[in-house]
Design an enzyme around this catalytic site. Structure first.
Site, PDB file in Angstrom:
ATOM      1  N   HIS A 170       0.861  -1.206   0.030  1.00  0.00           N
ATOM      2  CA  HIS A 170      -0.020  -0.120   0.007  1.00  0.00           C
ATOM      3  C   HIS A 170       0.887   1.322  -0.227  1.00  0.00           C
ATOM      4  CE1 HIS A 170      -3.428  -2.716   1.328  1.00  0.00           C
ATOM      5  NE2 HIS A 170      -4.033  -1.904   0.656  1.00  0.00           N
TER       6      HIS A 170
ATOM      7  N   LYS B  55      -0.652   4.647   4.687  1.00  0.00           N
ATOM      8  CA  LYS B  55      -1.283   3.776   5.342  1.00  0.00           C
ATOM      9  C   LYS B  55      -0.751   3.377   6.536  1.00  0.00           C
ATOM     10  CE  LYS B  55      -3.939  -0.457   4.734  1.00  0.00           C
ATOM     11  NZ  LYS B  55      -5.038  -0.028   5.287  1.00  0.00           N
TER      12      LYS B  55
HETATM   13  P1  NAD Z   1      -8.055   9.344   5.241  1.00  0.00           P
HETATM   14  O1  NAD Z   1      -7.114   9.585   6.142  1.00  0.00           O
HETATM   15  O2  NAD Z   1      -7.805  10.124   3.759  1.00  0.00           O
HETATM   16  O3  NAD Z   1      -9.458   9.751   5.312  1.00  0.00           O
HETATM   17  C1  NAD Z   1     -10.013   9.740   6.715  1.00  0.00           C
HETATM   18  C2  NAD Z   1     -11.130  10.586   6.710  1.00  0.00           C
HETATM   19  O4  NAD Z   1     -11.799  10.282   7.885  1.00  0.00           O
HETATM   20  C3  NAD Z   1     -10.374  12.168   7.097  1.00  0.00           C
HETATM   21  O5  NAD Z   1     -10.854  13.369   6.323  1.00  0.00           O
HETATM   22  C4  NAD Z   1     -10.638  12.305   8.598  1.00  0.00           C
HETATM   23  O6  NAD Z   1     -10.711  13.757   8.881  1.00  0.00           O
HETATM   24  C5  NAD Z   1     -12.065  11.601   8.603  1.00  0.00           C
HETATM   25  N1  NAD Z   1     -12.252  11.295  10.044  1.00  0.00           N
HETATM   26  C6  NAD Z   1     -11.519  10.628  11.207  1.00  0.00           C
HETATM   27  N2  NAD Z   1     -12.362  10.605  12.330  1.00  0.00           N
HETATM   28  C7  NAD Z   1     -13.482  11.187  12.022  1.00  0.00           C
HETATM   29  C8  NAD Z   1     -14.745  11.344  12.867  1.00  0.00           C
HETATM   30  N3  NAD Z   1     -14.653  10.819  14.156  1.00  0.00           N
HETATM   31  N4  NAD Z   1     -15.745  11.750  12.054  1.00  0.00           N
HETATM   32  C9  NAD Z   1     -15.801  12.109  10.921  1.00  0.00           C
HETATM   33  N5  NAD Z   1     -14.584  12.196  10.089  1.00  0.00           N
HETATM   34  C10 NAD Z   1     -13.440  11.500  10.557  1.00  0.00           C
HETATM   35  O7  NAD Z   1      -8.011   8.019   4.762  1.00  0.00           O
HETATM   36  P2  NAD Z   1      -8.606   6.881   3.568  1.00  0.00           P
HETATM   37  O8  NAD Z   1      -7.611   6.551   2.646  1.00  0.00           O
HETATM   38  O9  NAD Z   1      -9.819   7.617   2.992  1.00  0.00           O
HETATM   39  O10 NAD Z   1      -9.293   5.636   4.292  1.00  0.00           O
HETATM   40  C11 NAD Z   1     -10.194   5.795   5.408  1.00  0.00           C
HETATM   41  C12 NAD Z   1     -10.313   4.256   6.077  1.00  0.00           C
HETATM   42  O11 NAD Z   1     -10.801   3.604   4.898  1.00  0.00           O
HETATM   43  C13 NAD Z   1      -9.275   3.733   6.562  1.00  0.00           C
HETATM   44  O12 NAD Z   1      -9.587   2.923   7.519  1.00  0.00           O
HETATM   45  C14 NAD Z   1      -8.723   2.758   5.361  1.00  0.00           C
HETATM   46  O13 NAD Z   1      -7.846   1.691   5.627  1.00  0.00           O
HETATM   47  C15 NAD Z   1      -9.948   2.656   4.989  1.00  0.00           C
HETATM   48  N6  NAD Z   1     -10.031   2.007   3.436  1.00  0.00           N
HETATM   49  C16 NAD Z   1     -10.923   0.979   3.077  1.00  0.00           C
HETATM   50  C17 NAD Z   1     -11.200   0.578   1.803  1.00  0.00           C
HETATM   51  C18 NAD Z   1     -12.131  -0.593   1.445  1.00  0.00           C
HETATM   52  O14 NAD Z   1     -12.075  -0.922   0.225  1.00  0.00           O
HETATM   53  N7  NAD Z   1     -12.851  -0.881   2.570  1.00  0.00           N
HETATM   54  C19 NAD Z   1     -10.198   0.977   0.710  1.00  0.00           C
HETATM   55  C20 NAD Z   1      -9.429   2.340   1.036  1.00  0.00           C
HETATM   56  C21 NAD Z   1      -9.345   2.729   2.493  1.00  0.00           C
END
Ligand code: NAD
Length: 253
Positions: free
Chosen positions: A139, A143
């Site tokens: 990744h 990450k």
């Molecule tokens: P990122 O850090 O770019 O985005 C996360 C967002 O969530 C940020 O804008 C942050 O401010 C917000 N956030 C954090 N705490 C919060 C709260 N209490 N209330 C509201 N918003 C809040 O991360 P990302 O790359 O977008 O990934 C987010 C999550 O999704 C991670 O856990 C990642 O591992 C997961 N992910 C899952 C998949 C999937 O297919 N399921 C794919 C990619 C990423």
């Protein structure tokens, strides 16, 4: 479909909001993040937008998911959680929420990875136990959790194919001098650059190897899969569902 996106300012939140714009009969009714952003229409009050929604999509942080799931359940809103690295508090909240609303927790919402998971389960079941199972994932440099939630889900699928649990088969730290233990499932992690997500499950036998792989090249696949899962949840009875059900494959056996 009336959607609330939690984590709306993040990498996935942006991808989901983009995918929503071209998704048939879908409307964004709330974009929630920790900090408001007028430019992007992002607010912080989840409770205020849930009454207008019928599904919540959460890609935020493991620390927030317990709270968002409880709120969705209180408002009778279905939930698709893509956030990974969930702890016991979030899993307990999911258990409680599933009594009230339909719910999917998916470490990877790509339809390709969902298929990969089912293929891995079938391969682990079919191949003799002396094929060593190793999971290699890569990744981007930002990450936070490792191994990835997807790698762990693939490990669980492989262990399940052998009638075992990942907890009892996951290899420990490989540094040092001890040899591979028979039957263990090993994990190797690559972090760097802008790798969107790569997973290979290797079945290494004596004289032959089988490798089943998936490469994500565009975050949009997770967003489209999340929207497909969210629309699949609408109208379902309360309970926990799996991505494999979304693609019509509960489990290949
Ligand atoms: P990122 O850090 O770019 O985005 C996360 C967002 O969530 C940020 O804008 C942050 O401010 C917000 N956030 C954090 N705490 C919060 C709260 N209490 N209330 C509201 N918003 C809040 O991360 P990302 O790359 O977008 O990934 C987010 C999550 O999704 C991670 O856990 C990642 O591992 C997961 N992910 C899952 C998949 C999937 O297919 N399921 C794919 C990619 C990423």
């Amino acid at each position: 479909m009336r959607v609330v996106v939690v984590g709306a300012a993040g990498r996935m939140g942006v991808a989901i909001r983009a995918a929503l714009q071209v998704w048939p009969q879908a409307k964004l009714v709330g974009a929630i993040d920790r900090l408001p952003s007028e430019q992007q229409g992002i607010t912080t009050d989840l409770e205020a937008v849930l009454p207008g929604a019928n599904v919540m999509i959460d890609f935020s942080s493991p620390q927030s998911t317990a709270k968002t799931l409880a709120a969705a359940a209180r408002h009778g809103v279905a939930a698709l959680v893509g956030t990974t690295g969930l702890g016991s508090e979030a899993l307990a909240a999911a258990h409680a929420a599933a009594v009230k609303v339909p719910l999917i927790i998916a470490a990877n919402t790509s339809l390709g990875v969902t298929l990969l998971q089912e293929l891995v389960r079938a391969a682990a079941q079919a191949l003799p136990a002396d094929f060593d199972i190793e999971i290699i994932e890569g990744h981007h440099r930002h990450k936070k959790d490792a191994p990835s939630g997807t790698a762990l889900a693939l490990g669980r699928a492989a262990a399940a194919g052998r009638g075992q649990t990942l907890e009892s088969t996951m290899a420990g730290d490989r540094r040092g001098e001890s040899a591979r233990q028979a039957g263990e499932i090993g994990f190797a992690v690559v972090r760097g650059g802008d790798i969107v997500g790569e997973h290979t499950v290797l079945f290494a036998g004596a004289g032959e190897r089988v490798a089943i792989s998936h490469q994500a090249t565009d975050r949009a696949i997770f967003a489209r899969g999340a929207l497909q899962a969210a629309s699949w949840l609408l109208g379902r009875a309360p309970g926990r569902y799996e991505m494999s059900e979304v693609i019509g494959l509960k489990s290949i056996s």
